[in-house]
Design a protein around this motif. Structure first.
Motif, PDB file in Angstrom:
ATOM      1  N   THR A   2      57.382   9.409  40.993  1.00  0.00           N
ATOM      2  CA  THR A   2      58.767   9.069  41.279  1.00  0.00           C
ATOM      3  C   THR A   2      59.642   9.589  40.154  1.00  0.00           C
ATOM      4  O   THR A   2      59.173  10.121  39.171  1.00  0.00           O
ATOM      5  CB  THR A   2      58.931   7.540  41.402  1.00  0.00           C
ATOM      6  OG1 THR A   2      58.484   6.936  40.192  1.00  0.00           O
ATOM      7  CG2 THR A   2      58.110   7.003  42.552  1.00  0.00           C
ATOM      8  N   THR A  13      56.902  19.108  40.363  1.00  0.00           N
ATOM      9  CA  THR A  13      57.332  17.975  41.182  1.00  0.00           C
ATOM     10  C   THR A  13      58.648  18.281  41.879  1.00  0.00           C
ATOM     11  O   THR A  13      58.846  17.914  43.048  1.00  0.00           O
ATOM     12  CB  THR A  13      57.473  16.708  40.315  1.00  0.00           C
ATOM     13  OG1 THR A  13      56.231  16.433  39.668  1.00  0.00           O
ATOM     14  CG2 THR A  13      57.868  15.509  41.166  1.00  0.00           C
ATOM     15  N   TRP A  17      59.315  18.030  45.827  1.00  0.00           N
ATOM     16  CA  TRP A  17      60.414  17.244  46.402  1.00  0.00           C
ATOM     17  C   TRP A  17      61.252  18.111  47.336  1.00  0.00           C
ATOM     18  O   TRP A  17      61.613  17.676  48.435  1.00  0.00           O
ATOM     19  CB  TRP A  17      61.292  16.681  45.286  1.00  0.00           C
ATOM     20  CG  TRP A  17      60.822  15.382  44.704  1.00  0.00           C
ATOM     21  CD1 TRP A  17      59.534  15.021  44.424  1.00  0.00           C
ATOM     22  CD2 TRP A  17      61.642  14.279  44.329  1.00  0.00           C
ATOM     23  NE1 TRP A  17      59.511  13.761  43.886  1.00  0.00           N
ATOM     24  CE2 TRP A  17      60.775  13.285  43.806  1.00  0.00           C
ATOM     25  CE3 TRP A  17      62.999  14.038  44.349  1.00  0.00           C
ATOM     26  CZ2 TRP A  17      61.261  12.061  43.341  1.00  0.00           C
ATOM     27  CZ3 TRP A  17      63.492  12.825  43.884  1.00  0.00           C
ATOM     28  CH2 TRP A  17      62.625  11.844  43.390  1.00  0.00           C
ATOM     29  N   ARG A  32      62.450   8.669  51.080  1.00  0.00           N
ATOM     30  CA  ARG A  32      62.225   7.524  50.179  1.00  0.00           C
ATOM     31  C   ARG A  32      61.006   6.717  50.628  1.00  0.00           C
ATOM     32  O   ARG A  32      60.169   6.323  49.815  1.00  0.00           O
ATOM     33  CB  ARG A  32      63.474   6.633  50.157  1.00  0.00           C
ATOM     34  CG  ARG A  32      63.393   5.451  49.202  1.00  0.00           C
ATOM     35  CD  ARG A  32      64.608   4.553  49.365  1.00  0.00           C
ATOM     36  NE  ARG A  32      65.827   5.191  48.942  1.00  0.00           N
ATOM     37  CZ  ARG A  32      66.346   5.091  47.717  1.00  0.00           C
ATOM     38  NH1 ARG A  32      65.717   4.388  46.795  1.00  0.00           N
ATOM     39  NH2 ARG A  32      67.474   5.687  47.419  1.00  0.00           N
ATOM     40  N   ILE A  35      57.757   8.700  49.803  1.00  0.00           N
ATOM     41  CA  ILE A  35      57.432   8.686  48.370  1.00  0.00           C
ATOM     42  C   ILE A  35      56.932   7.306  47.948  1.00  0.00           C
ATOM     43  O   ILE A  35      55.944   7.174  47.208  1.00  0.00           O
ATOM     44  CB  ILE A  35      58.665   9.083  47.536  1.00  0.00           C
ATOM     45  CG1 ILE A  35      59.027  10.549  47.768  1.00  0.00           C
ATOM     46  CG2 ILE A  35      58.408   8.845  46.050  1.00  0.00           C
ATOM     47  CD1 ILE A  35      58.061  11.550  47.195  1.00  0.00           C
ATOM     48  N   ASN A  36      57.598   6.270  48.442  1.00  0.00           N
ATOM     49  CA  ASN A  36      57.180   4.922  48.069  1.00  0.00           C
ATOM     50  C   ASN A  36      55.788   4.587  48.598  1.00  0.00           C
ATOM     51  O   ASN A  36      55.038   3.846  47.976  1.00  0.00           O
ATOM     52  CB  ASN A  36      58.193   3.895  48.582  1.00  0.00           C
ATOM     53  CG  ASN A  36      59.442   3.845  47.721  1.00  0.00           C
ATOM     54  OD1 ASN A  36      59.457   4.355  46.597  1.00  0.00           O
ATOM     55  ND2 ASN A  36      60.496   3.256  48.235  1.00  0.00           N
ATOM     56  N   GLY A  40      53.957  10.218  45.835  1.00  0.00           N
ATOM     57  CA  GLY A  40      54.349  11.561  45.451  1.00  0.00           C
ATOM     58  C   GLY A  40      54.592  12.437  46.663  1.00  0.00           C
ATOM     59  O   GLY A  40      54.096  12.159  47.767  1.00  0.00           O
ATOM     60  N   ALA A  41      55.364  13.485  46.453  1.00  0.00           N
ATOM     61  CA  ALA A  41      55.744  14.350  47.570  1.00  0.00           C
ATOM     62  C   ALA A  41      54.571  15.161  48.106  1.00  0.00           C
ATOM     63  O   ALA A  41      54.454  15.381  49.316  1.00  0.00           O
ATOM     64  CB  ALA A  41      56.874  15.286  47.125  1.00  0.00           C
ATOM     65  N   ALA A  44      52.499  13.151  50.405  1.00  0.00           N
ATOM     66  CA  ALA A  44      53.257  12.878  51.622  1.00  0.00           C
ATOM     67  C   ALA A  44      53.255  14.087  52.551  1.00  0.00           C
ATOM     68  O   ALA A  44      53.097  13.955  53.767  1.00  0.00           O
ATOM     69  CB  ALA A  44      54.688  12.480  51.264  1.00  0.00           C
ATOM     70  N   LEU A 301      63.322   4.899  43.444  1.00  0.00           N
ATOM     71  CA  LEU A 301      62.449   5.010  44.607  1.00  0.00           C
ATOM     72  C   LEU A 301      61.442   3.878  44.679  1.00  0.00           C
ATOM     73  O   LEU A 301      61.039   3.446  45.746  1.00  0.00           O
ATOM     74  CB  LEU A 301      61.721   6.355  44.585  1.00  0.00           C
ATOM     75  CG  LEU A 301      62.620   7.564  44.805  1.00  0.00           C
ATOM     76  CD1 LEU A 301      61.802   8.831  44.675  1.00  0.00           C
ATOM     77  CD2 LEU A 301      63.258   7.496  46.185  1.00  0.00           C
ATOM     78  N   PRO A 304      54.636   3.010  44.293  1.00  0.00           N
ATOM     79  CA  PRO A 304      53.881   3.247  45.522  1.00  0.00           C
ATOM     80  C   PRO A 304      53.309   1.942  46.081  1.00  0.00           C
ATOM     81  O   PRO A 304      52.873   1.071  45.331  1.00  0.00           O
ATOM     82  CB  PRO A 304      52.755   4.192  45.078  1.00  0.00           C
ATOM     83  CG  PRO A 304      53.261   4.816  43.823  1.00  0.00           C
ATOM     84  CD  PRO A 304      54.131   3.789  43.163  1.00  0.00           C
TER      85      PRO A 304
END
Length: 372
Positions: A2, A13, A17, A32, A35-36, A40-41, A44, A301, A304
């Motif tokens: 984040t 990163t 993103w 959001r 990521i949560n 991490g992107a 995801a 954000l 996790p």
């Protein structure tokens, strides 16, 4: 992975993103949530195809690394940088919003984005009085230490930008940084960049369309402490900006106009609805003074959350059917869905991500969702 407030992303990163934000059906709220959930992107992005398929989608377009490399190259050529949510240069007021863009393409002097801003918007076909009032307000608010933010449109926007060039002004674009609009304000944009900045959430090369301007207007109001409307007809873009400002908890100001001039019908209606009447910059400054003494509360954000592995079978079909059956056109909170579905919160959020990426969910403010 984040972006803690006040710290910069590393280059890898930032690229992740940008790539995630350019994937199909991934808007700011979905970004959001992803990521949560995944931390991490990159994780995801790997999960997107599986999530979209489970949600009933036929497939989802994933932005390629080559596509992002091309966008970065075009950005560097134009002197554009990507400022991430939580980084020091990200506008502090905009960071408070649930739908704040994860990345802003910024050209010019990014440091002006951290200063207190006031939006000035109004009619494109402004009267001579409207032009003069926008210029007076832009000049005086700039002299008082505010950055004037507007949309680079002809009329009131342009007059406000010109009047505040010396003190710094921000233009929010509806298209990509290499596709500003309208053409007659290209020279103004070049002058503006010397002391201020241009901002966009759209990809490089994006030609602005009609539906992109309300999206731009929400950024304008979101970045500002308040919005001043100078001449606005009924059903105008300026009234959309004022509506967004009210939804975002911003101050709404309006300059009174002649009751027989249709260009002032909307701004006069705002006054009837409770907007603060403005005849000089001091009216705006006095109303905003108490707000300036309160530091904005950032919305990071977050950490996790526990999530079922994207490689696993995920939530069962029964839960998917229950969630889909509970959703309708009326927005409902995620907490209510968890209670009504009698399921773990993490599993419900996974199903919502699946439906979202399949184009079957609409995320709204304050944690509300509805069927698309």
């Amino acid at each position: 992975m984040t972006a803690p407030t006040g710290r910069h992303l590393d280059d890898a990163t930032r690229l992740d993103w940008l790539r995630l934000s350019r994937c199909q059906n991934v808007g700011p709220r979905t970004f959001r949530a992803l990521i949560n959930h995944f931390g991490g992107a990159r994780a995801a992005i790997d999960a997107l195809p599986t999530l979209a398929k489970r949600g009933g989608g036929r497939g989802i377009r994933i932005a390629s690394g080559e596509e992002i490399d091309r966008e970065m190259a075009a950005a560097r050529k134009l002197g554009v940088s990507f400022v991430a949510l939580g980084e020091p240069e990200y506008p502090p007021r905009l960071r408070q919003e649930d739908d704040s863009p994860p990345l802003l393409a910024v050209r010019g002097r990014a440091e002006v984005l951290t200063r207190p801003m006031v939006a000035i918007v109004g009619a494109r076909n402004a009267s001579a009085a409207g032009h003069k009032m926008a210029a007076i307000l832009g000049r005086d608010l700039g002299s008082a230490g505010f950055v004037v933010v507007s949309g680079l449109a002809r009329g009131v926007d342009a007059s406000a930008h010109v009047a505040s060039l010396a003190t710094g002004t921000v233009a929010v674009l509806a298209g990509g940084q290499d596709r500003p609009y309208p053409p007659e304000n290209f020279d103004l944009l070049d002058r503006l960049l010397e002391t201020g900045a241009a901002v966009s959430e759209m990809p490089m090369g994006w030609e602005p369309r009609g539906r992109d301007f309300p999206r731009r207007n929400r950024l304008i109001s979101g970045m500002a402490l308040g919005v001043v409307v100078v001449e606005a007809a009924e059903r105008s873009g300026s009234l959309i900006t004022a509506r967004f400002a009210g939804e975002q908890g911003r101050e709404v100001f309006a300059v009174p106009g002649s009751p027989i001039d249709p260009r002032a019908a909307g701004s006069n209606r705002l006054l009837k609805q409770g907007a603060t009447l403005v005849t000089e910059a001091a009216d705006v400054i006095e109303a905003l003074a108490p707000i300036l003494g309160v530091a904005p509360e950032a919305k990071p954000l977050g950490e996790p959350e526990p999530l079922l592995s994207p490689a696993s079978s995920g939530p069962d079909d029964d839960l998917r059917y229950r969630i889909a059956g509970l959703l309708g056109p009326t927005p409902v909170s995620i907490d209510d869905l968890v209670r009504l579905a009698d399921a773990p919160a993490a599993a419900v959020r996974v199903v919502l991500l699946e439906l979202d990426l399949a184009g079957r969910l609409v995320r709204q403010g304050n944690g509300l969702v509805a069927a698309a």
